[in-house]
Scaffold this motif. Sequence first.
Motif, PDB file in Angstrom:
ATOM      1  N   GLY A   1       7.562  -5.536  -9.095  1.00 21.70           N
ATOM      2  CA  GLY A   1       7.606  -6.172 -10.405  1.00 21.70           C
ATOM      3  C   GLY A   1       8.786  -7.100 -10.607  1.00 21.70           C
ATOM      4  N   GLU A   2       9.854  -6.868  -9.873  1.00 15.59           N
ATOM      5  CA  GLU A   2      11.033  -7.738  -9.963  1.00 15.59           C
ATOM      6  C   GLU A   2      10.869  -8.832  -8.919  1.00 15.59           C
ATOM      7  OE1 GLU A   2      13.282  -7.577 -12.288  1.00 15.59           O
ATOM      8  OE2 GLU A   2      12.680  -5.643 -13.135  1.00 15.59           O
ATOM      9  N   VAL A   3      10.473 -10.011  -9.371  1.00 14.23           N
ATOM     10  CA  VAL A   3      10.060 -11.071  -8.443  1.00 14.23           C
ATOM     11  C   VAL A   3      11.191 -11.546  -7.531  1.00 14.23           C
ATOM     12  CG1 VAL A   3       8.123 -11.809  -9.883  1.00 14.23           C
ATOM     13  CG2 VAL A   3      10.351 -12.881 -10.188  1.00 14.23           C
ATOM     14  N   GLU A   4      12.438 -11.335  -7.908  1.00 13.15           N
ATOM     15  CA  GLU A   4      13.534 -11.748  -7.019  1.00 13.15           C
ATOM     16  C   GLU A   4      13.595 -10.879  -5.764  1.00 13.15           C
ATOM     17  OE1 GLU A   4      15.503  -9.160 -10.232  1.00 13.15           O
ATOM     18  OE2 GLU A   4      13.965 -10.695 -10.176  1.00 13.15           O
ATOM     19  N   TYR A   5      12.829  -9.791  -5.724  1.00  6.25           N
ATOM     20  CA  TYR A   5      12.755  -8.938  -4.542  1.00  6.25           C
ATOM     21  C   TYR A   5      11.555  -9.288  -3.655  1.00  6.25           C
ATOM     22  CZ  TYR A   5      16.473  -6.000  -6.407  1.00  6.25           C
ATOM     23  OH  TYR A   5      17.676  -5.539  -6.865  1.00  6.25           O
ATOM     24  N   TRP A   6      10.783 -10.290  -4.024  1.00  5.84           N
ATOM     25  CA  TRP A   6       9.648 -10.717  -3.201  1.00  5.84           C
ATOM     26  C   TRP A   6      10.161 -11.420  -1.947  1.00  5.84           C
ATOM     27  CZ3 TRP A   6       5.554 -13.306  -6.927  1.00  5.84           C
ATOM     28  CH2 TRP A   6       5.074 -12.347  -7.816  1.00  5.84           C
ATOM     29  N   ASN A   7       9.367 -11.371  -0.897  1.00  2.00           N
ATOM     30  CA  ASN A   7       9.633 -12.093   0.354  1.00  2.00           C
ATOM     31  C   ASN A   7      10.949 -11.692   1.013  1.00  2.00           C
ATOM     32  OD1 ASN A   7       7.219 -13.667   0.113  1.00  2.00           O
ATOM     33  ND2 ASN A   7       8.256 -14.851  -1.464  1.00  2.00           N
ATOM     34  N   LYS A   8      11.289 -10.424   0.896  1.00 10.98           N
ATOM     35  CA  LYS A   8      12.509  -9.910   1.516  1.00 10.98           C
ATOM     36  C   LYS A   8      12.219  -8.747   2.471  1.00 10.98           C
ATOM     37  CE  LYS A   8      15.512 -11.282  -2.321  1.00 10.98           C
ATOM     38  NZ  LYS A   8      15.901 -12.514  -1.711  1.00 10.98           N
ATOM     39  N   GLY A   9      10.932  -8.491   2.738  1.00  5.54           N
ATOM     40  CA  GLY A   9      10.561  -7.409   3.636  1.00  5.54           C
ATOM     41  C   GLY A   9      10.474  -6.045   2.967  1.00  5.54           C
ATOM     42  N   ILE A  10      10.717  -5.984   1.669  1.00  5.72           N
ATOM     43  CA  ILE A  10      10.702  -4.699   0.967  1.00  5.72           C
ATOM     44  C   ILE A  10       9.277  -4.168   0.838  1.00  5.72           C
ATOM     45  CG2 ILE A  10      11.295  -3.514  -1.186  1.00  5.72           C
ATOM     46  CD1 ILE A  10      13.581  -5.661  -1.458  1.00  5.72           C
ATOM     47  N   GLY A  11       8.315  -5.048   0.624  1.00  9.72           N
ATOM     48  CA  GLY A  11       6.920  -4.619   0.550  1.00  9.72           C
ATOM     49  C   GLY A  11       6.468  -3.973   1.852  1.00  9.72           C
ATOM     50  N   THR A  12       6.857  -4.552   2.967  1.00  8.10           N
ATOM     51  CA  THR A  12       6.523  -3.993   4.277  1.00  8.10           C
ATOM     52  C   THR A  12       7.167  -2.616   4.441  1.00  8.10           C
ATOM     53  OG1 THR A  12       6.351  -6.215   5.204  1.00  8.10           O
ATOM     54  CG2 THR A  12       6.661  -4.416   6.766  1.00  8.10           C
ATOM     55  N   LEU A  13       8.438  -2.505   4.075  1.00  8.49           N
ATOM     56  CA  LEU A  13       9.130  -1.216   4.151  1.00  8.49           C
ATOM     57  C   LEU A  13       8.462  -0.190   3.247  1.00  8.49           C
ATOM     58  CD1 LEU A  13      11.547   0.486   5.138  1.00  8.49           C
ATOM     59  CD2 LEU A  13      12.854  -0.462   3.213  1.00  8.49           C
TER      60      LEU A  13
ATOM     61  N   LEU B   1       4.192  -5.869 -16.174  1.00 13.78           N
ATOM     62  CA  LEU B   1       2.762  -6.140 -16.356  1.00 13.78           C
ATOM     63  C   LEU B   1       2.486  -7.058 -17.544  1.00 13.78           C
ATOM     64  CD1 LEU B   1       1.345  -2.658 -15.360  1.00 13.78           C
ATOM     65  CD2 LEU B   1       1.314  -4.779 -14.035  1.00 13.78           C
ATOM     66  N   SER B   2       3.502  -7.775 -17.959  1.00 12.33           N
ATOM     67  CA  SER B   2       3.322  -8.882 -18.891  1.00 12.33           C
ATOM     68  C   SER B   2       3.853 -10.178 -18.275  1.00 12.33           C
ATOM     69  CB  SER B   2       4.009  -8.588 -20.229  1.00 12.33           C
ATOM     70  OG  SER B   2       5.395  -8.397 -20.060  1.00 12.33           O
ATOM     71  N   ASN B   3       4.295 -10.101 -17.021  1.00 13.77           N
ATOM     72  CA  ASN B   3       4.796 -11.269 -16.290  1.00 13.77           C
ATOM     73  C   ASN B   3       3.624 -11.944 -15.573  1.00 13.77           C
ATOM     74  OD1 ASN B   3       5.854 -13.026 -14.336  1.00 13.77           O
ATOM     75  ND2 ASN B   3       7.615 -11.733 -13.920  1.00 13.77           N
ATOM     76  N   PRO B   4       3.328 -13.212 -15.900  1.00 13.02           N
ATOM     77  CA  PRO B   4       2.197 -13.900 -15.261  1.00 13.02           C
ATOM     78  C   PRO B   4       2.282 -13.965 -13.736  1.00 13.02           C
ATOM     79  CG  PRO B   4       3.033 -15.182 -17.112  1.00 13.02           C
ATOM     80  CD  PRO B   4       3.989 -14.035 -16.910  1.00 13.02           C
ATOM     81  N   LEU B   5       3.494 -13.991 -13.173  1.00 15.55           N
ATOM     82  CA  LEU B   5       3.623 -14.021 -11.714  1.00 15.55           C
ATOM     83  C   LEU B   5       3.120 -12.720 -11.099  1.00 15.55           C
ATOM     84  CD1 LEU B   5       7.151 -15.684 -11.384  1.00 15.55           C
ATOM     85  CD2 LEU B   5       4.921 -16.731 -10.911  1.00 15.55           C
ATOM     86  N   VAL B   6       3.435 -11.604 -11.717  1.00 10.94           N
ATOM     87  CA  VAL B   6       2.966 -10.296 -11.236  1.00 10.94           C
ATOM     88  C   VAL B   6       1.469 -10.164 -11.494  1.00 10.94           C
ATOM     89  CG1 VAL B   6       3.188  -7.797 -11.499  1.00 10.94           C
ATOM     90  CG2 VAL B   6       5.235  -9.239 -11.542  1.00 10.94           C
ATOM     91  N   LEU B   7       1.044 -10.568 -12.694  1.00 14.65           N
ATOM     92  CA  LEU B   7      -0.353 -10.403 -13.088  1.00 14.65           C
ATOM     93  C   LEU B   7      -1.319 -11.298 -12.312  1.00 14.65           C
ATOM     94  CD1 LEU B   7       0.103 -10.126 -16.947  1.00 14.65           C
ATOM     95  CD2 LEU B   7      -0.529  -8.295 -15.366  1.00 14.65           C
ATOM     96  N   ALA B   8      -0.815 -12.319 -11.641  1.00 11.16           N
ATOM     97  CA  ALA B   8      -1.697 -13.217 -10.888  1.00 11.16           C
ATOM     98  C   ALA B   8      -2.521 -12.464  -9.850  1.00 11.16           C
ATOM     99  CB  ALA B   8      -0.876 -14.321 -10.215  1.00 11.16           C
ATOM    100  N   PHE B   9      -1.993 -11.347  -9.328  1.00 13.07           N
ATOM    101  CA  PHE B   9      -2.734 -10.568  -8.333  1.00 13.07           C
ATOM    102  C   PHE B   9      -2.893  -9.107  -8.708  1.00 13.07           C
ATOM    103  CE2 PHE B   9      -1.318 -14.204  -5.859  1.00 13.07           C
ATOM    104  CZ  PHE B   9      -2.511 -14.564  -5.273  1.00 13.07           C
ATOM    105  N   TYR B  10      -2.220  -8.649  -9.748  1.00 10.41           N
ATOM    106  CA  TYR B  10      -2.313  -7.249 -10.175  1.00 10.41           C
ATOM    107  C   TYR B  10      -2.718  -7.233 -11.642  1.00 10.41           C
ATOM    108  CZ  TYR B  10      -1.267  -2.247 -10.023  1.00 10.41           C
ATOM    109  OH  TYR B  10      -1.368  -0.875 -10.031  1.00 10.41           O
ATOM    110  N   GLU B  11      -3.935  -6.869 -11.915  1.00 14.37           N
ATOM    111  CA  GLU B  11      -4.510  -6.735 -13.253  1.00 14.37           C
ATOM    112  C   GLU B  11      -5.030  -8.043 -13.847  1.00 14.37           C
ATOM    113  OE1 GLU B  11      -5.358  -3.962 -14.748  1.00 14.37           O
ATOM    114  OE2 GLU B  11      -4.396  -2.687 -13.287  1.00 14.37           O
ATOM    115  N   GLY B  12      -4.385  -9.177 -13.626  1.00 15.08           N
ATOM    116  CA  GLY B  12      -4.857 -10.456 -14.149  1.00 15.08           C
ATOM    117  C   GLY B  12      -4.011 -10.967 -15.299  1.00 15.08           C
TER     118      GLY B  12
END
Length: 176
Positions: free
Chosen positions: A100-112, A25-36
């Motif tokens: 929070g670990e951006v290397e896990y984005w776009n791998k279907g884990i969010g859907t799971l 929650l200090s990573n700008p990539l995560v904060l772009a849609f969660y908290e700001g």
Amino acid sequence: MLFQNGNLKVRKLEEKDRYLLAKWLSNPLVLAFYEGRDNAFDLDKVKKVFYSSKDDEGKCMVEFGGNEIGYIQFYPLDDARKREYGYFNENIYGIDQFIGEVEYWNKGIGTLLVTSMVKYLMDHKKAVRVVMDPQTRNTRAIKCYEKCGFKKVRILPNHELHEGKYHDCWLIEYHK
């Protein structure tokens, strides 16, 4: 542990997790849609937001392949929120989550993760509906939620203050 689905595990938040929450929650990539991006967290803020409340939220860590990668929370909607959303006496849960670990984005884990949490809430909490309110501009997340069976119900105008501006959100629901 709350539940496991293959390599995915969801467990209750522990004190040691505060360091990861502060990192994510200090990573700008995560904060772009969660908290700001204007609302970064340090350890004190993490403690205040995630560890000091006595509410009904189920605050959980998400693990994948043995690594902590994200956060998810679930909570029964109170009567005021049910009325706001147009619901009545049903058992309705809300969820919020991020990887929070951006290397896990776009791998279907969010859907799971989302499908597994919905199943948990339906089976163990007897939820009739599960709802979320993502910002309308968060198209990647909305696409994930639609893959999980969520349907758009209606726009919630100026629903969320994010980076100094109110944004429209979608009320989306999963219904048995």
